[in-house]
Scaffold this motif. Structure first.
Motif, short mmCIF file in Angstrom:
data_model
loop_
_atom_site.label_atom_id
_atom_site.label_comp_id
_atom_site.label_asym_id
_atom_site.label_seq_id
_atom_site.Cartn_x
_atom_site.Cartn_y
_atom_site.Cartn_z
N MET A 1 0.73 -1.44 0.20
CA MET A 1 0.01 -0.08 0.00
C MET A 1 0.81 1.11 0.01
N ASP A 2 1.85 1.28 0.75
CA ASP A 2 2.96 2.58 0.87
C ASP A 2 3.74 2.57 -0.47
N LEU A 3 3.67 1.40 -1.45
CA LEU A 3 4.36 1.75 -2.51
C LEU A 3 3.43 2.46 -3.75
N ILE A 4 2.10 1.98 -3.55
CA ILE A 4 1.31 2.67 -4.51
C ILE A 4 0.88 3.95 -3.84
N ARG A 5 1.03 4.33 -2.93
CA ARG A 5 0.73 5.66 -2.25
C ARG A 5 1.89 6.58 -2.84
N ARG A 6 3.20 6.04 -2.71
CA ARG A 6 4.22 7.03 -3.07
C ARG A 6 4.12 7.08 -4.52
N LEU A 7 4.00 5.91 -5.27
CA LEU A 7 4.05 6.13 -6.64
C LEU A 7 2.88 7.08 -7.26
N PHE A 8 1.63 7.17 -6.55
CA PHE A 8 0.67 8.17 -6.97
C PHE A 8 0.96 9.54 -6.69
N THR A 9 1.60 9.57 -5.17
CA THR A 9 1.96 10.97 -4.96
C THR A 9 3.21 11.71 -6.09
N ALA A 10 4.13 10.77 -6.30
CA ALA A 10 5.01 11.35 -7.30
C ALA A 10 4.66 11.58 -8.45
N ALA A 11 3.67 10.73 -9.16
CA ALA A 11 2.82 11.29 -10.16
C ALA A 11 2.29 12.28 -10.30
N LEU A 12 1.27 12.62 -8.99
CA LEU A 12 0.93 13.73 -8.91
C LEU A 12 1.49 15.02 -8.88
N VAL A 13 2.67 14.98 -8.08
CA VAL A 13 3.41 16.36 -8.06
C VAL A 13 4.12 16.37 -9.28
N ALA A 14 4.60 15.33 -9.68
CA ALA A 14 5.33 15.75 -11.20
C ALA A 14 4.57 16.06 -12.18
N GLY A 15 3.16 15.66 -12.48
CA GLY A 15 2.17 16.05 -13.37
C GLY A 15 1.67 17.23 -13.36
N VAL A 16 1.63 17.69 -11.82
CA VAL A 16 1.24 19.10 -11.65
C VAL A 16 2.41 20.35 -11.95
N LEU A 17 3.64 19.80 -11.41
CA LEU A 17 4.67 20.75 -11.75
C LEU A 17 4.79 20.76 -13.31
N SER A 18 4.99 19.73 -14.15
CA SER A 18 5.36 19.91 -15.56
C SER A 18 4.26 20.51 -16.21
N GLY A 19 3.02 20.16 -15.99
CA GLY A 19 1.87 20.88 -16.42
C GLY A 19 1.82 22.18 -16.42
N THR A 20 2.02 22.65 -15.13
CA THR A 20 2.13 24.24 -14.94
C THR A 20 3.23 24.96 -15.77
N ALA A 21 4.42 24.28 -15.81
CA ALA A 21 5.41 25.04 -16.39
C ALA A 21 5.11 24.82 -17.82
N ALA A 22 4.63 23.80 -18.49
CA ALA A 22 4.26 23.93 -19.71
C ALA A 22 3.06 24.91 -20.10
N SER A 23 2.26 25.02 -19.41
CA SER A 23 1.19 26.18 -19.51
C SER A 23 1.79 27.51 -19.75
N VAL A 24 2.75 27.79 -18.57
CA VAL A 24 3.07 28.93 -18.54
C VAL A 24 3.90 29.40 -19.99
N VAL A 25 4.81 28.50 -20.41
CA VAL A 25 5.56 28.37 -21.57
C VAL A 25 4.70 28.82 -22.88
N GLN A 26 3.83 27.76 -22.70
CA GLN A 26 2.79 27.86 -23.98
C GLN A 26 2.19 29.35 -24.10
N GLN A 27 1.80 30.09 -23.05
CA GLN A 27 1.13 31.21 -23.09
C GLN A 27 2.23 32.25 -23.87
N ALA A 28 3.30 32.13 -23.82
CA ALA A 28 4.47 33.13 -24.42
C ALA A 28 4.84 32.59 -25.78
N THR A 29 4.71 31.39 -26.34
CA THR A 29 5.24 30.59 -27.33
C THR A 29 4.28 30.11 -28.24
#
Length: 263
Positions: A1-29
């Motif tokens: 259970m801890d493995l699944i929790r850490r996997l989903f946490t990593a995916a959620l944080v990485a997805g939010v950070l990368s999606g936010t950064a891409a959105s900011v860059v796309q607004q200017a490019t």
């Protein structure tokens, strides 16, 4: 259970950070290029329906049949696209939402692949994983189907989606085989699977005519691939960093030792 929790946490944080950064860059490019390309779309109203043949009752006002079917203004090539503040905010919101959803989804796939590989990972190795995802999902399919602007001629959407899916899957299999396989036959088959969609050819329209200038389309391809590379770099690095304690190196795993005299 801890493995699944850490996997989903990593995916959620990485997805939010990368999606936010891409959105900011796309607004200017990419977003300004899309708005510029929309000026070259010609919008014409649908044909007017025929007027009813039944005669109006005596004394009724002689209203025109077209009054109930008024259409918006017609845009010609080169004219600006009327966008209100609400429409602009809606576009920005939808872009951010789409990038966040795509970021979390891709991060889940990348985290699952890292877990299945069973290799030690950190932020630096995660960056390598992210670049592999960029090559498979964005760069390799772009050789057959480059990112397109509004107003550009294109084949049927279903055919393009199917070709992109096979090209991305084939490239992913090829990269995985080159990185982890030891059997030459397996590597050869994987490389063939990666090249097969390109050998068959991507679907293209019979006529490539379009009003969008080629220079604008080329700038959009460059900007799109650049933002995609940034997206995958952040996604892979953050995902690898957060999963550094999930996948343990093989030499750190406790080995079974046979005690003397044991049977």
């Amino acid at each position: 259970m801890d493995l699944i929790r850490r996997l989903f946490t990593a995916a959620l944080v990485a997805g939010v950070l990368s999606g936010t950064a891409a959105s900011v860059v796309q607004q200017a490019t990419t977003v300004p290029l899309i708005l510029e390309a929309e000026k070259y779309e010609v919008v014409t109203p649908p044909p007017a329906t025929a007027a009813p043949t039944t005669a109006a009752p005596a004394g009724a006002p002689a209203a025109s049949h077209a009054e109930g079917h008024q259409h918006g203004p017609v845009r010609e090539i080169g004219e600006g696209v009327p966008v209100t503040l609400d429409e602009a905010m809606q576009r920005i919101g939808l872009t951010i939402a789409a990038n966040l959803i795509a970021g979390v989804a891709y991060a889940l796939l990348l985290a699952a692949a890292i877990l299945l590989a069973g290799r030690p990972v950190d932020a630096r190795r995660g960056l390598v994983w992210g670049m592999g995802g960029f090559v498979a999902v964005s760069l390799a399919p772009s050789f057959g189907l480059a990112p397109e602007l509004p107003g550009m001629a294109g084949a049927e959407l279903e055919l393009r989606q199917l070709w992109w899916l096979t090209a991305a899957a084939g490239a992913g299999v090829g990269i995985a085989a080159l990185a982890f396989a030891r059997n030459r036959l397996v590597i050869a088959v994987a490389v063939l699977a990666a090249a097969l969609p390109h050998l068959i050819g991507a679907p293209h329209p019979e006529s490539a005519e379009g009003a969008v200038p080629p220079e604008l389309a080329a700038r959009f391809v460059t900007a799109s691939l650049g933002s995609a590379a940034l997206f995958w770099a952040i996604l892979g690095s953050v995902c690898g960093w957060l999963m550094s304690g999930v996948v343990e190196p093989a030499e750190r795993q406790p080995a079974l030792r046979v005690q003397p005299g044991a049977r």
